[in-house]
Write a protein that holds these residues in place. Structure first.
Motif, PDB file in Angstrom:
ATOM      1  N   ARG A  31       4.552   1.329  -0.103  1.00 20.00           N
ATOM      2  CA  ARG A  31       3.935   1.531   1.202  1.00 20.00           C
ATOM      3  C   ARG A  31       3.583   0.187   1.839  1.00 20.00           C
ATOM      4  NH1 ARG A  31       4.045   6.549   3.638  1.00 20.00           N
ATOM      5  NH2 ARG A  31       2.548   5.501   5.040  1.00 20.00           N
ATOM      6  N   PRO A  32       3.868   0.011   3.147  1.00 22.28           N
ATOM      7  CA  PRO A  32       3.577  -1.274   3.792  1.00 22.28           C
ATOM      8  C   PRO A  32       2.080  -1.552   3.937  1.00 22.28           C
ATOM      9  CG  PRO A  32       4.308   0.359   5.409  1.00 22.28           C
ATOM     10  CD  PRO A  32       4.538   0.964   4.049  1.00 22.28           C
ATOM     11  N   GLU A  33       1.251  -0.506   3.859  1.00 23.28           N
ATOM     12  CA  GLU A  33      -0.192  -0.713   3.998  1.00 23.28           C
ATOM     13  C   GLU A  33      -0.827  -1.321   2.748  1.00 23.28           C
ATOM     14  OE1 GLU A  33       1.025   3.192   6.032  1.00 23.28           O
ATOM     15  OE2 GLU A  33       1.325   2.215   4.081  1.00 23.28           O
ATOM     16  N   ILE A  34      -0.107  -1.265   1.622  1.00 23.60           N
ATOM     17  CA  ILE A  34      -0.646  -1.666   0.319  1.00 23.60           C
ATOM     18  C   ILE A  34      -0.009  -2.985  -0.117  1.00 23.60           C
ATOM     19  CG2 ILE A  34      -0.965  -0.987  -2.088  1.00 23.60           C
ATOM     20  CD1 ILE A  34      -2.394   0.838  -0.061  1.00 23.60           C
ATOM     21  N   VAL A  35      -0.840  -3.957  -0.528  1.00 23.46           N
ATOM     22  CA  VAL A  35      -0.295  -5.245  -0.983  1.00 23.46           C
ATOM     23  C   VAL A  35      -0.300  -5.361  -2.505  1.00 23.46           C
ATOM     24  CG1 VAL A  35      -0.912  -6.454   1.132  1.00 23.46           C
ATOM     25  CG2 VAL A  35      -2.540  -6.390  -0.757  1.00 23.46           C
ATOM     26  N   GLN A  36      -1.087  -4.531  -3.196  1.00 21.38           N
ATOM     27  CA  GLN A  36      -1.131  -4.611  -4.659  1.00 21.38           C
ATOM     28  C   GLN A  36      -1.559  -3.273  -5.222  1.00 21.38           C
ATOM     29  OE1 GLN A  36      -1.269  -7.882  -6.874  1.00 21.38           O
ATOM     30  NE2 GLN A  36      -0.725  -6.336  -8.355  1.00 21.38           N
ATOM     31  N   VAL A  37      -0.845  -2.830  -6.243  1.00 24.99           N
ATOM     32  CA  VAL A  37      -1.231  -1.644  -7.008  1.00 24.99           C
ATOM     33  C   VAL A  37      -1.650  -2.118  -8.392  1.00 24.99           C
ATOM     34  CG1 VAL A  37      -0.502   0.558  -7.977  1.00 24.99           C
ATOM     35  CG2 VAL A  37       0.325  -0.138  -5.723  1.00 24.99           C
ATOM     36  N   LEU A  38      -2.879  -1.807  -8.773  1.00 23.60           N
ATOM     37  CA  LEU A  38      -3.453  -2.296 -10.032  1.00 23.60           C
ATOM     38  C   LEU A  38      -3.474  -1.157 -11.042  1.00 23.60           C
ATOM     39  CD1 LEU A  38      -6.370  -4.250  -8.337  1.00 23.60           C
ATOM     40  CD2 LEU A  38      -4.301  -5.248  -9.327  1.00 23.60           C
ATOM     41  N   HIS A  39      -2.536  -1.201 -11.972  1.00 20.13           N
ATOM     42  CA  HIS A  39      -2.395  -0.181 -13.016  1.00 20.13           C
ATOM     43  C   HIS A  39      -1.722  -0.868 -14.189  1.00 20.13           C
ATOM     44  CE1 HIS A  39      -0.485   3.341 -15.032  1.00 20.13           C
ATOM     45  NE2 HIS A  39      -1.646   3.889 -14.724  1.00 20.13           N
TER      46      HIS A  39
END
Length: 396
Positions: A277-285
């Motif tokens: 998604r362009p709204e998200i810069v990092q997913v932390l998992h």
């Protein structure tokens, strides 16, 4: 002796026949515990593992849950307390005294940081924060006053996964007990004592309960001396747990592995989608290769290891707090609420900059962070909910 009817109802001679067995264990509720004779009463030393003296110190039901939790986490001794935070504070109170010092990771569960830095300070106990992603930083901060080091894997909210084995080795080499907040791992993702920690603290409120309706915590260890200190402090503080709550956790334990895996699977599906998604810069998992400490997670939990149903996302810096709050408010299936591991998906926005000490660890992201905890809703429905809320984000 001829008894009045009222007395007879209290002292009726019937006792259940032995040998009854059923899927669920019996529930023993008691404050008062009867002794066979005065010798048994005088000899009841509650410091021993399974001695019945008073309901506060254990019944067959609470001892059963303690045994099962010790087995789950690979330990030998366990005590139950009213919440996960109570388990954390119990360990600190049991192991620390005036003039001592405790070390806490900068990304730790915030109530633990507050208790260590504020409440313990009133009793003359020092506190230092350390960078959990740098074992050398931990080693440099351990001093002659250090009597306890807290560990967390992954970090609360920001989900960095440390080199837990290396951190525990630093503590062991210096003779300082280490205590791990193992609520995320839950005894399923990895075995804490195989990683070298001395005590494992677990918020049973989360995965063991699984219903979002129980508050309880546990402290597990393999060390009999540490267990004795924790158990003695629990008795001094008068901490106990409700047996009805114990029954609820006992009923939930058999499905815990299935629930953990299901939420893990759903989390990976949603994090893959959110990462695009362009709204998200990092997913932390931790299971994602680009998440901090992924290699440490993989080393400890295995290439196909478990990573729970909890993750965070960082929004692009062009979205301010008000816009991200509007996104959270627009969610319909995700509910605003703390905790995790239950049947309903949850969301919480955080101001991470205010939760970190820049002199200890750097938070490189400028955007607002939101933590999501998955329940058991269908992934397609959760994704649709997130998608419609992201539309609100763009127009807020």
């Amino acid at each position: 002796m001829s008894l009045d009817l009222t007395t007879h109802l209290i002292h009726h001679p019937y006792e259940p026949e032995p040998g009854f067995a059923a899927p669920q264990p019996a529930v023993h509720k008691a404050s008062t515990v009867f002794f066979r004779n005065t010798a048994a009463m005088r000899g009841a030393d509650r410091r021993r593992k399974h001695v019945y003296s008073y309901g506060l110190h254990g019944t067959p039901t609470t001892f059963l849950l303690e045994e099962r939790l010790a087995a789950l986490e690979g330990g030998e001794h366990c005590v139950l307390v009213p919440s996960g935070l109570a388990a954390i504070t119990l360990v600190s109170l049991a192991l620390l005294a005036q003039g001592d010092e405790v070390l806490v990771p900068d990304n730790a569960y915030d109530p633990n940081k507050a208790f260590s830095a504020e409440t313990l300070a009133r009793w003359g106990i020092g506190c230092q924060l350390y960078d959990p992603m740098d074992p050398d930083d931990l080693a440099s901060r351990i001093g002659p006053r250090t009597r306890l080091v807290w560990l967390e894997a992954p970090g609360s909210v920001t989900m960095e996964f440390p080199d837990l084995t290396a951190l525990a080795a630093v503590c062991r080499a210096r003779g300082v007990p280490s205590a791990l907040d193992n609520t995320w791992g839950a005894g399923l993702a990895f075995q804490p004592f195989e990683a070298g920690v001395d005590l494992s603290v677990h918020a049973l409120t989360k995965y063991p309960s699984g219903g979002g309706d129980v508050l309880m915590g546990s402290v597990v260890t393999r060390d009999a001396a540490l267990h004795a200190r924790v158990k003695a402090m629990r008795a001094s503080l008068g901490l106990g747990v409700g047996v009805n709550d114990v029954e609820t956790v006992l009923r939930s334990l058999p499905s815990m592995d299935l629930r953990y895996r299901a939420q893990d699977r759903n989390a990976r599906a949603l994090t893959d989608w959110l990462a695009r998604r362009p709204e998200i810069v990092q997913v932390l998992h931790p299971a994602r290769p680009d998440s901090p400490g992924h290699a440490h997670w993989q080393a400890l939990c295995g290439p196909e290891g478990l990573a729970a149903g909890l993750f965070s996302v960082v929004f692009d810096a062009r979205y301010g707090t008000a816009q991200v709050d509007a996104f959270c408010d627009a969610l319909k299936l995700f509910k605003l609420g703390y905790s995790w591991g239950g049947p309903v998906s949850l969301v919480v926005p955080y101001d991470i900059a205010s939760m970190r000490d820049p002199a200890v660890t750097d938070w490189p992201h400028g955007g607002v962070l939101v933590r999501l905890s998955l329940g058991f809703e269908a992934v397609a429905d959760l994704r649709a909910d997130l998608e419609q809320a992201l539309q609100v984000l763009g127009s807020a």
